[in-house]
Design a protein around this motif. Structure first.
Motif, mmCIF file in Angstrom:
data_model
loop_
_atom_site.group_PDB
_atom_site.id
_atom_site.type_symbol
_atom_site.label_atom_id
_atom_site.label_comp_id
_atom_site.label_asym_id
_atom_site.label_seq_id
_atom_site.Cartn_x
_atom_site.Cartn_y
_atom_site.Cartn_z
ATOM 1 N N VAL A 384 -0.256 5.466 -12.797
ATOM 2 C CA VAL A 384 -0.249 4.939 -11.293
ATOM 3 C C VAL A 384 1.690 4.743 -10.744
ATOM 4 C CG1 VAL A 384 -1.250 2.504 -10.736
ATOM 5 C CG2 VAL A 384 -2.445 4.279 -12.313
ATOM 6 N N LYS A 385 1.281 4.603 -9.686
ATOM 7 C CA LYS A 385 2.107 4.698 -9.026
ATOM 8 C C LYS A 385 2.705 4.224 -7.405
ATOM 9 C CE LYS A 385 3.203 9.260 -6.589
ATOM 10 N NZ LYS A 385 4.997 10.258 -6.494
ATOM 11 N N ILE A 386 2.631 3.280 -6.729
ATOM 12 C CA ILE A 386 2.363 2.891 -5.914
ATOM 13 C C ILE A 386 2.974 3.384 -4.489
ATOM 14 C CG2 ILE A 386 1.579 0.401 -4.479
ATOM 15 C CD1 ILE A 386 0.796 0.913 -6.580
ATOM 16 N N VAL A 387 2.717 4.169 -3.267
ATOM 17 C CA VAL A 387 4.106 4.517 -2.537
ATOM 18 C C VAL A 387 3.531 4.017 -0.904
ATOM 19 C CG1 VAL A 387 4.216 6.627 -3.890
ATOM 20 C CG2 VAL A 387 2.654 6.616 -2.070
ATOM 21 N N ASP A 388 4.724 4.365 -0.646
ATOM 22 C CA ASP A 388 4.916 3.927 1.061
ATOM 23 C C ASP A 388 3.547 5.597 1.886
ATOM 24 O OD1 ASP A 388 4.885 4.072 3.605
ATOM 25 O OD2 ASP A 388 7.297 3.738 4.221
ATOM 26 N N ASP A 393 7.351 7.286 -0.088
ATOM 27 C CA ASP A 393 8.472 6.929 -1.857
ATOM 28 C C ASP A 393 8.304 5.315 -2.548
ATOM 29 O OD1 ASP A 393 10.761 8.206 -0.762
ATOM 30 O OD2 ASP A 393 11.423 6.826 1.144
ATOM 31 N N THR A 394 8.015 5.497 -3.514
ATOM 32 C CA THR A 394 7.323 4.230 -4.225
ATOM 33 C C THR A 394 7.879 3.026 -3.488
ATOM 34 O OG1 THR A 394 7.258 6.377 -6.473
ATOM 35 C CG2 THR A 394 7.326 3.686 -6.959
ATOM 36 N N VAL A 395 7.216 1.980 -3.464
ATOM 37 C CA VAL A 395 7.491 0.473 -3.564
ATOM 38 C C VAL A 395 8.046 -0.227 -4.092
ATOM 39 C CG1 VAL A 395 6.347 1.218 -1.212
ATOM 40 C CG2 VAL A 395 5.239 -0.015 -2.870
ATOM 41 N N ALA A 396 9.045 -1.538 -3.529
ATOM 42 C CA ALA A 396 9.439 -2.232 -4.697
ATOM 43 C C ALA A 396 7.588 -3.093 -4.881
ATOM 44 C CB ALA A 396 10.336 -2.767 -3.887
#
Length: 563
Positions: A384-388, A393-396
């Motif tokens: 799982v990744k959280i992106v803009d 882009d992957t967010v902080a």
């Protein structure tokens, strides 16, 4: 090294199952043998594992003898019942693709669904409440009046050949389900032969999903997709052969079919159907009578049970686990389920049909504060990744973005729709969910809304879920939904629809006073309406777009045209 919000926990758990669903089920049934596999309370039926296996084999034989083969599509249009799970397992055993038809569908919708995937057979219930399913099929296929069962040639449904109904009467052009079963044979060698030809990555299930616009999409899932997801869901709940899971959520949806049936089948647990469709009293009764250890539901179901006048009449002390999912789970409701329903080990699951469905889930040992405020962490063998949403882009950590997931659970694709498949799943295999989420440093995920639900008021991004969670704390609020409505000055304004607790009479002034000084002024809803219910899908999901449409009509406003 920069910290990213992408987590892969596949290495910490057991390997993926490589069997087909039929192979796995046969092995489990042989081990469980005389233990109870299935209880359908409203039908008065109980099946041991060996009895369930025999009926599955008989139906699988009937499917083949009706001319259905690997890759053919067979639909089921029914609420929860024994016949539903028989179809789920028998079709998987011989490679026929099961098509889940929403019981809320009407003539045009079922016509579209059957033709979209080319269903050759359809199993349907005769009627339910105000829905006349047989009547709808006669309207679509008047040729039924003059054809033999299995030999339909309908102008509006050119691929459909066989209709099987779950009623007791003889219907022109159709078979009764019991008569269909009599065509099969438990030891049919052709069933074993067909099973040997299957592969775990074959498509085995089509489920229709749709948003607020456009035609429904047929998410196509494989043996590997749903069998593994069911297994890891059950692992998170620590299911075992002594567990008895009450499943009031609909089987046509992934919640019932995978989080319910397959979580049980992969762990040898007992499936309990309290009723054909959700009823709070029938569910409470089933939990008590069957001494269920687990209970599934969407938040609106748990609220209906907790606030039922007879809630305290039932002994729910056998409960320990279950899943709350399907829509955002209010923290205050979770606390009541843990405290008042004894579900101290309840978990929250997050997913979507296109991902079989679960991507994230809490477990029984997730700290309570995390279990009631997040959807847990990524499931084994998944990323799982959280992106803009704008740039990708992957967010902080802690920053809202679109949740993307990748791994074995991602669907085979949308049936017959490569373009929409490519729009949903990118070239690197990431499924773009459309959900806004945050992930913290420890990998716990929180869903903050849909990208389309995010409200932009005067340049401020507002997540309705945050406002809803706050308003749930008000002692007079039973349930609440917050949406954005067009506004000529700010672009959008917030609107809250509130279902008051029984016996209470909150007013707008009291709600606003509750918010003052506690949340930012721009997050306080401008419009507050008190209602008796929300517009819901058949699975209990709130249709926010209908709330928004109703408010736009009431206020006489529309979205401004923009670039």
């Amino acid at each position: 090294m920069a910290l990213t919000t992408s987590h892969d926990c596949g290495s910490r758990e057991q390997p993926l199952i490589t069997q087909t669903l039929g192979e796995f089920f046969d092995a489990m049934a042989a081990r469980q043998d005389a233990r109870e596999a299935l209880v359908s309370c409203h039908q008065g039926r109980r099946l041991r594992w060996r009895e369930l296996a025999a009926e599955v084999d008989t139906l699988a034989s009937a499917l083949l003898r009706s001319g259905l083969r690997r890759g053919d599509r067979a639909g089921i249009w029914a609420h929860n019942c024994v016949e539903w799970v028989l179809m789920q397992l028998a079709t998987a055993k011989v490679g026929v693709i099961l098509v889940n038809i929403n019981p809320a569908y009407r003539v045009a919708e079922v016509e579209y669904a059957l033709n979209k995937v080319g269903c050759k057979a359809l199993v349907l219930m005769p009627e339910f409440r105000t829905s006349d399913y047989l009547g709808m099929m006669r309207e679509l296929a008047p040729e039924l009046a003059h054809c033999a069962p299995g030999e339909l040639r309908a102008a509006r449904l050119p691929e459909l050949r066989l209709l099987v109904h779950l009623g007791e009467t003889d219907e022109p052009g159709m078979l009764r389900f019991d008569d269909w079963m009599r065509r099969g044979e438990p030891g049919d060698a052709e069933v074993a032969r067909a099973a040997r030809e299957l592969d775990a990555h074959d498509p085995i299930n089509i489920q229709f999903t749709s948003g607020t616009t456009g035609f429904p999409k047929g998410a196509t899932l494989t043996h590997s997709n749903i069998l593994n997801n069911g297994y890891f869901i059950g692992e998170a709940m620590r299911l075992g052969a002594d567990d008895r899971l009450c499943i009031p959520v609909p089987l046509y949806h992934c919640f019932g079919m995978v989080l319910g049936n397959l979580a049980c089948i992969t762990h040898g647990s007992t499936i309990v159907y309290p009723n054909s469709a959700f009823d709070p009293l029938a569910t409470l009764q089933a939990v008590q009578d069957e001494r269920c250890t687990g209970l599934h539901g969407v938040p609106t179901m748990f609220i209906a049970m907790l606030d039922h006048p007879r809630f305290r009449d039932f002994d729910l002390s056998t409960l320990r686990t279950g899943i709350m999912a399907g829509s955002p789970c209010p923290v205050e409701v979770m606390k009541r389920v843990v405290g008042d329903m004894h579900q101290s080990q309840i978990t929250i699951a997050y997913g979507m049909t296109e991902t079989s469905p679960v991507s994230c889930q809490s477990s029984t040992d997730t700290p309570l504060e995390r279990r009631v405020s997040t959807v847990g962490r990524v499931q084994p063998h998944l990323e799982v990744k959280i992106v803009d949403p704008a740039g990708g882009d992957t967010v902080a950590p802690g920053t809202p973005g679109e949740l993307c997931t990748r791994g074995y659970s991602v669907m085979h694709g949308y049936w017959g729709d490569e373009q929409r498949t490519r729009e949903a799943v990118d070239a690197d295999g990431w499924m773009h969910t459309g959900d806004l989420a945050t992930m913290d440093d420890e990998g716990y995920v929180n869903i903050v809304g849909r990208i389309k639900d995010m409200v932009i008021r005067g340049g401020e991004n507002i997540y309705p879920r945050e406002i809803e969670e706050f308003l749930y704390r008000h002692p007079m609020v039973q349930d609440v939904q917050v949406v954005g409505v067009p506004d000529p000055k700010y672009g959008e304004e917030l609107c809250a629809w509130i279902i008051p607790r029984p016996g209470s009479q909150p007013d707008e002034q009291a709600i606003r006073a509750f918010c003052q000084g506690q949340i930012a002024h721009y997050k306080i809803p401008r419009y507050i309406r008190f209602v008796q219910s929300f517009p819901l899908t058949i699975t209990g999901k709130v249709q926010k777009f209908r709330i928004r449409d109703a408010m736009k009509a009431e206020l006489g406003v529309q979205e401004a045209h923009s670039a």
